[in-house]
Design a protein around this motif. Structure first.
Motif, PDB file in Angstrom:
ATOM      1  N   ASN A 498       0.754  -1.185   0.116  1.00 40.01           N
ATOM      2  CA  ASN A 498      -0.127   0.033  -0.106  1.00 40.01           C
ATOM      3  C   ASN A 498       0.871   1.298  -0.015  1.00 40.01           C
ATOM      4  OD1 ASN A 498      -2.327  -1.629  -0.062  1.00 40.01           O
ATOM      5  ND2 ASN A 498      -2.557  -1.355   2.113  1.00 40.01           N
ATOM      6  N   ALA A 499       0.709   2.116  -0.988  1.00 33.68           N
ATOM      7  CA  ALA A 499       1.318   3.085  -1.075  1.00 33.68           C
ATOM      8  C   ALA A 499       1.346   4.422   0.009  1.00 33.68           C
ATOM      9  CB  ALA A 499       1.119   3.900  -2.519  1.00 33.68           C
ATOM     10  N   ALA A 500       2.178   4.913   0.568  1.00 32.90           N
ATOM     11  CA  ALA A 500       1.873   6.099   1.643  1.00 32.90           C
ATOM     12  C   ALA A 500       2.857   7.269   1.209  1.00 32.90           C
ATOM     13  CB  ALA A 500       2.487   5.501   2.976  1.00 32.90           C
ATOM     14  N   PRO A 501       2.191   8.081   0.204  1.00 29.28           N
ATOM     15  CA  PRO A 501       2.897   9.018  -0.338  1.00 29.28           C
ATOM     16  C   PRO A 501       3.175  10.268   0.487  1.00 29.28           C
ATOM     17  CG  PRO A 501       0.659   9.086  -1.206  1.00 29.28           C
ATOM     18  CD  PRO A 501       0.748   7.696  -0.394  1.00 29.28           C
ATOM     19  N   ARG A 502       2.070  10.506   1.438  1.00 29.30           N
ATOM     20  CA  ARG A 502       2.434  11.496   2.530  1.00 29.30           C
ATOM     21  C   ARG A 502       3.605  11.254   3.428  1.00 29.30           C
ATOM     22  NH1 ARG A 502      -0.538  15.586   4.777  1.00 29.30           N
ATOM     23  NH2 ARG A 502       0.018  16.239   7.040  1.00 29.30           N
ATOM     24  N   ILE A 503       3.868   9.829   3.784  1.00 25.24           N
ATOM     25  CA  ILE A 503       4.986   9.568   4.605  1.00 25.24           C
ATOM     26  C   ILE A 503       6.098   9.826   3.910  1.00 25.24           C
ATOM     27  CG2 ILE A 503       6.147   7.811   5.843  1.00 25.24           C
ATOM     28  CD1 ILE A 503       3.419   6.704   6.355  1.00 25.24           C
ATOM     29  N   ALA A 504       6.171   9.529   2.655  1.00 28.71           N
ATOM     30  CA  ALA A 504       7.353   9.514   1.726  1.00 28.71           C
ATOM     31  C   ALA A 504       7.767  10.761   1.450  1.00 28.71           C
ATOM     32  CB  ALA A 504       7.129   8.964   0.432  1.00 28.71           C
ATOM     33  N   LEU A 505       6.685  11.759   1.275  1.00 24.07           N
ATOM     34  CA  LEU A 505       7.040  13.345   1.020  1.00 24.07           C
ATOM     35  C   LEU A 505       7.388  13.873   2.098  1.00 24.07           C
ATOM     36  CD1 LEU A 505       3.951  14.237  -1.281  1.00 24.07           C
ATOM     37  CD2 LEU A 505       6.462  14.312  -1.788  1.00 24.07           C
ATOM     38  N   HIS A 506       6.971  13.619   3.360  1.00 25.21           N
ATOM     39  CA  HIS A 506       7.597  14.152   4.812  1.00 25.21           C
ATOM     40  C   HIS A 506       8.857  13.882   4.897  1.00 25.21           C
ATOM     41  CE1 HIS A 506       8.016  14.220   9.084  1.00 25.21           C
ATOM     42  NE2 HIS A 506       7.139  14.962   9.072  1.00 25.21           N
ATOM     43  N   THR A 507       9.374  12.466   4.566  1.00 29.17           N
ATOM     44  CA  THR A 507      10.636  12.108   4.690  1.00 29.17           C
ATOM     45  C   THR A 507      11.612  12.826   3.636  1.00 29.17           C
ATOM     46  OG1 THR A 507       9.974   9.833   5.375  1.00 29.17           O
ATOM     47  CG2 THR A 507      12.448  10.227   4.785  1.00 29.17           C
ATOM     48  N   ALA A 508      11.109  13.150   2.653  1.00 28.51           N
ATOM     49  CA  ALA A 508      11.969  13.753   1.445  1.00 28.51           C
ATOM     50  C   ALA A 508      12.097  15.095   1.832  1.00 28.51           C
ATOM     51  CB  ALA A 508      11.246  13.594  -0.066  1.00 28.51           C
ATOM     52  N   LEU A 509      11.225  15.928   2.341  1.00 31.01           N
ATOM     53  CA  LEU A 509      11.400  17.181   2.723  1.00 31.01           C
ATOM     54  C   LEU A 509      11.927  17.584   3.782  1.00 31.01           C
ATOM     55  CD1 LEU A 509       7.890  18.382   1.646  1.00 31.01           C
ATOM     56  CD2 LEU A 509       9.831  18.879   0.370  1.00 31.01           C
ATOM     57  N   ASN A 510      11.960  16.404   5.047  1.00 31.79           N
ATOM     58  CA  ASN A 510      12.643  16.817   6.208  1.00 31.79           C
ATOM     59  C   ASN A 510      14.033  16.332   6.057  1.00 31.79           C
ATOM     60  OD1 ASN A 510      10.768  18.049   8.202  1.00 31.79           O
ATOM     61  ND2 ASN A 510       9.718  16.117   8.234  1.00 31.79           N
ATOM     62  N   LEU A 557       2.242  21.146  -6.450  1.00 25.65           N
ATOM     63  CA  LEU A 557       1.551  20.201  -5.332  1.00 25.65           C
ATOM     64  C   LEU A 557       1.328  20.842  -4.200  1.00 25.65           C
ATOM     65  CD1 LEU A 557       4.063  17.292  -5.571  1.00 25.65           C
ATOM     66  CD2 LEU A 557       1.740  17.494  -6.702  1.00 25.65           C
ATOM     67  N   GLY A 558       1.587  22.221  -3.925  1.00 19.65           N
ATOM     68  CA  GLY A 558       1.041  22.773  -2.722  1.00 19.65           C
ATOM     69  C   GLY A 558       1.867  22.670  -1.480  1.00 19.65           C
ATOM     70  N   PHE A 559       2.971  22.231  -1.826  1.00 13.04           N
ATOM     71  CA  PHE A 559       3.868  22.193  -0.596  1.00 13.04           C
ATOM     72  C   PHE A 559       4.823  23.379  -0.358  1.00 13.04           C
ATOM     73  CE2 PHE A 559       3.234  17.875  -1.896  1.00 13.04           C
ATOM     74  CZ  PHE A 559       3.164  17.041  -0.436  1.00 13.04           C
ATOM     75  N   ILE A 560       4.902  24.413  -0.928  1.00  9.07           N
ATOM     76  CA  ILE A 560       5.602  25.495  -1.085  1.00  9.07           C
ATOM     77  C   ILE A 560       4.722  26.894  -1.610  1.00  9.07           C
ATOM     78  CG2 ILE A 560       7.925  24.462  -0.586  1.00  9.07           C
ATOM     79  CD1 ILE A 560       8.309  25.249  -3.374  1.00  9.07           C
ATOM     80  N   LYS A 561       5.098  27.936  -1.361  1.00 11.65           N
ATOM     81  CA  LYS A 561       4.645  28.921  -2.024  1.00 11.65           C
ATOM     82  C   LYS A 561       5.806  29.794  -1.966  1.00 11.65           C
ATOM     83  CE  LYS A 561       2.660  31.474   1.844  1.00 11.65           C
ATOM     84  NZ  LYS A 561       1.341  32.318   2.354  1.00 11.65           N
ATOM     85  N   PRO A 562       5.844  30.901  -3.146  1.00  8.67           N
ATOM     86  CA  PRO A 562       6.906  32.071  -3.120  1.00  8.67           C
ATOM     87  C   PRO A 562       6.615  32.926  -1.918  1.00  8.67           C
ATOM     88  CG  PRO A 562       5.697  31.735  -5.265  1.00  8.67           C
ATOM     89  CD  PRO A 562       4.903  30.764  -4.253  1.00  8.67           C
ATOM     90  N   SER A 563       7.995  33.216  -1.231  1.00 13.21           N
ATOM     91  CA  SER A 563       7.845  34.198  -0.218  1.00 13.21           C
ATOM     92  C   SER A 563       7.745  35.819  -0.628  1.00 13.21           C
ATOM     93  CB  SER A 563       9.041  33.924   0.579  1.00 13.21           C
ATOM     94  OG  SER A 563       9.264  34.933   1.664  1.00 13.21           O
ATOM     95  N   HIS A 569      13.233  33.286  -2.194  1.00 17.59           N
ATOM     96  CA  HIS A 569      12.885  32.456  -1.323  1.00 17.59           C
ATOM     97  C   HIS A 569      11.593  31.883  -1.424  1.00 17.59           C
ATOM     98  CE1 HIS A 569      16.001  33.634   1.994  1.00 17.59           C
ATOM     99  NE2 HIS A 569      16.526  33.744   0.759  1.00 17.59           N
ATOM    100  N   VAL A 570      11.223  30.553  -0.651  1.00 21.36           N
ATOM    101  CA  VAL A 570       9.949  30.086  -0.659  1.00 21.36           C
ATOM    102  C   VAL A 570       9.436  29.824   0.736  1.00 21.36           C
ATOM    103  CG1 VAL A 570      10.089  29.281  -3.000  1.00 21.36           C
ATOM    104  CG2 VAL A 570      11.007  27.711  -1.158  1.00 21.36           C
ATOM    105  N   ALA A 571       8.158  29.607   1.052  1.00 22.13           N
ATOM    106  CA  ALA A 571       7.809  29.383   2.360  1.00 22.13           C
ATOM    107  C   ALA A 571       7.012  27.783   2.213  1.00 22.13           C
ATOM    108  CB  ALA A 571       6.902  30.418   2.887  1.00 22.13           C
ATOM    109  N   ARG A 572       7.248  27.028   3.463  1.00 23.83           N
ATOM    110  CA  ARG A 572       6.805  25.704   3.400  1.00 23.83           C
ATOM    111  C   ARG A 572       5.508  25.951   3.915  1.00 23.83           C
ATOM    112  NH1 ARG A 572      10.849  21.949   6.701  1.00 23.83           N
ATOM    113  NH2 ARG A 572      10.477  23.645   8.111  1.00 23.83           N
ATOM    114  N   LEU A 573       4.332  25.325   3.192  1.00 27.37           N
ATOM    115  CA  LEU A 573       2.786  25.507   3.498  1.00 27.37           C
ATOM    116  C   LEU A 573       2.438  24.207   4.371  1.00 27.37           C
ATOM    117  CD1 LEU A 573       1.223  26.016   0.035  1.00 27.37           C
ATOM    118  CD2 LEU A 573       1.892  27.776   1.817  1.00 27.37           C
ATOM    119  N   THR A 574       2.826  23.198   4.444  1.00 24.94           N
ATOM    120  CA  THR A 574       2.832  22.046   5.399  1.00 24.94           C
ATOM    121  C   THR A 574       3.362  21.972   6.622  1.00 24.94           C
ATOM    122  OG1 THR A 574       4.449  20.625   4.326  1.00 24.94           O
ATOM    123  CG2 THR A 574       2.340  20.657   3.367  1.00 24.94           C
TER     124      THR A 574
END
Length: 578
Positions: A498-510, A557-563, A569-574
């Motif tokens: 079972n795919a868990a994209p949220r966990i994978a993205l969280h790990t990749a960004l952190n 994807l909505g994870f960041i936005k321009p500052s 610079h960009v700001a993390r949304l999540t």
């Protein structure tokens, strides 16, 4: 021109390519070596279609004798113009008989192929092909059908009527159309389960939850038999890695060998199994001590328990097939229509305690004689062919039921004559009072009437089948050492499949280093006077482009936005923060 249509069940069949590959192999092994598989994405025009067609045909042809001919070498290197004339010349060349061959010989290269094998062209996705391309190819090919025997196979995912929508009448009239249909994905799944899990000779089994996870992924996600097999292989690896003693014990069951080769550590692993602990607790104190301390005695008991488990599987599967035959004659399918559904229900718990089983028994008590006789005959065949040695009495009992049904035929005719005569007497009474009185008497007589011989025999048959189910379809978790054969860790399987994209993205960004390692985000010039500045700048430009693209995708994807503070610079949304 011959045209066959193969219809796949469903628009998006995951095993689409495998289906056509298997079809191509069957045709190559039995009919013709000249087969081409075409897809719409590679054939936007008739010129592209001819290029793909001739390229595949010339590469697939292999003949040692013909390869020495210079003319064939030129053809095999595609030194010809892609046209129907060139294709005909190539076909005449590869099917030409040597001068030394006598007329009595019918096949030149292989005895399994026809004398003049046709050229088979498979359109894997007919609905996606351009209408003009199909029309032009069919019309052109029809003009040379006497020189080039051509068979077209259209892969249709929707409905066979689509061919009349894509092709006008003057084109479709050039085809001799025959329809054949591929098996559904569910049928393939049932075959896989029957060949792997419903065989006593294959000791490895799946628990109910694990099997349900694989079936749910198949039914609700991809309909892929290949992915189901991959999941099954993953279960095998996980099971034998988590319980190393399972490998040896499965070999012992399969080869009927002694358990003397078990090591002390393996014996300790067996003693830790929950089912074995329950078995030890049920023994007297002397046997308990021997089982927990003496390895030699444990090996003897282990061998006996494994043999008992093997016999249990043989008997279990035979009765399961008999129950499936029994339920397949019912007007409804409370326990499921497929044997895999029935197997899951029996794995889960004691099936005779479920409401679905009770409903099946009630429906079975209303079956007619012909269905009961057919059912009993099939069950006799199952038990006769079974490797279990405990079904001799069962076969005799079922044959006795069949004999009793035959004796009831004459009595059934007599009862039918009596019922007809009573209906005639009822029709003679036209007075309303006497008619109502007679109907009430008939109703009361039916209430107090005893069961007929057929009804009693039918109840006896159903009760006997019920007794077989209760004796032999005991869930595997009630058997000692079932952990060795059954993989029950469904959570591990879900974690892998079972795919868990949220966990994978969280790990990749952190922890980006876990994925990117030495990925550079800063463009740096070449160092040193002898460095290749041009190549270094080119590599840095590629890395810079990749980084800009990754930032754009994160923004999409909505994870960041321009500052608003700085342009770069960009700001993390999540997670918040810059």
């Amino acid at each position: 021109m011959a045209s066959d249509q193969i219809r796949n069940k469903g628009v998006n069949v995951t095993d689409h390519d495998l289906t056509f590959r298997s079809l191509s192999e069957v045709l190559q092994n039995n009919i013709t070596p000249y087969i081409a598989l075409l897809e719409a994405k590679d054939c936007p025009g008739i010129k592209n279609l001819m290029q793909k067609l001739m390229g595949q045909l010339m590469n697939c042809y292999i003949d040692v004798d013909s390869s020495e001919d210079e003319d064939y070498v030129q053809v095999s290197h595609n030194r010809i113009r892609c046209s129907m004339t060139s294709l005909i010349n190539w076909y005449e060349h590869v099917t030409k008989k040597p001068d030394s061959e006598t007329p009595s010989k019918k096949r030149t290269s292989s005895s399994r192929h026809w004398q003049s094998p046709p050229v088979v062209v498979v359109f894997k996705d007919m609905e996606s092909f351009s209408t003009k391309v199909l029309q032009d190819f069919i019309v052109i090919s029809s003009q040379h059908i006497h020189e080039l025997p051509l068979v077209l196979i259209f892969g249709i995912a929707t409905s066979p009527m689509i061919i009349h929508s894509l092709l006008p009448h003057f084109v479709s009239s050039l085809l001799c159309i025959e329809l054949f249909q591929s098996l559904s994905c569910k049928d393939h799944l049932s075959t896989i389960i029957d060949k792997l899990l419903l065989r006593a000779s294959f000791p490895f089994k799946l628990g109910e939850k694990v099997l349900q996870v694989l079936i749910n992924i198949f039914l609700y996600h991809d309909f892929s038999v290949q992915n189901f097999i991959k999941g099954f292989q993953l279960c095998i690896v996980e099971h034998f890695c988590s319980q190393p003693v399972s490998v040896l014990c499965c070999q012992l069951v399969d080869a009927k060998k002694r358990a003397d080769s078990l090591s002390h550590d393996q014996c300790e692993n067996i003693r830790k199994l929950p089912s074995f602990r329950r078995y030890v607790e049920s023994q007297v104190s002397e046997k308990q001590i021997a089982l927990l301390t003496v390895d030699t005695y444990l090996k003897e008991i282990t061998q006996k328990l494994l043999e008992d488990l093997h016999v249990y599987h043989e008997n279990y599967l035979s009765v399961l097939r008999c129950l499936h035959v029994f339920t397949s004659f019912l007007p409804k399918y409370p326990l499921g229509k497929q044997i895999r559904e029935l197997y899951c229900a029996c794995l889960e718990n004691q099936v005779w305690e479920t409401e679905e089983y009770e409903s099946s028994l009630q429906l079975a008590r209303m079956l007619n004689k012909s269905d009961l006789v057919t059912m009993l005959q099939q069950c006799v065949e199952i038990f006769v062919s079974s490797s279990g040695k405990e079904f001799d009495n069962t076969v005799e009992k079922l044959k006795e039921f069949l004999t009793q049904f035959q004796k009831l035929e004459e009595e059934a005719f007599q009862e039918q004559d009596v019922s007809v005569s009573s209906q005639k007497e009822l029709q003679k009474k036209t007075d309303l009072y006497h008619l109502q009185k007679t109907l009430l008497e008939l109703k009361e007589s039916r209430r107090s009437k005893k069961l007929t011989k057929f009804e009693m025999l039918r109840f006896e048959v159903v009760d006997y089948i019920d007794s077989l189910v209760r004796n032999y379809l005991v869930p595997a978790n009630h058997k000692t050492l079932h952990e060795i054969m059954y993989f029950n860790t469904a959570s591990v399987l879900r974690e892998h499949l079972n795919a868990a994209p949220r966990i994978a993205l969280h790990t990749a960004l952190n922890n980006p280093y876990r994925y990117l390692k030495a990925f550079s985000t800063v463009v740096m010039g070449a160092e040193g006077p002898n460095a290749d500045a041009a190549s270094s700048d080119q590599v840095d430009d590629i890395i810079h482009a990749r980084f800009i693209r990754a930032v754009s995708e994160l923004e999409l994807l909505g994870f960041i936005k321009p500052s608003k503070q700085k342009t770069d610079h960009v700001a993390r949304l999540t997670w918040g923060g810059c």
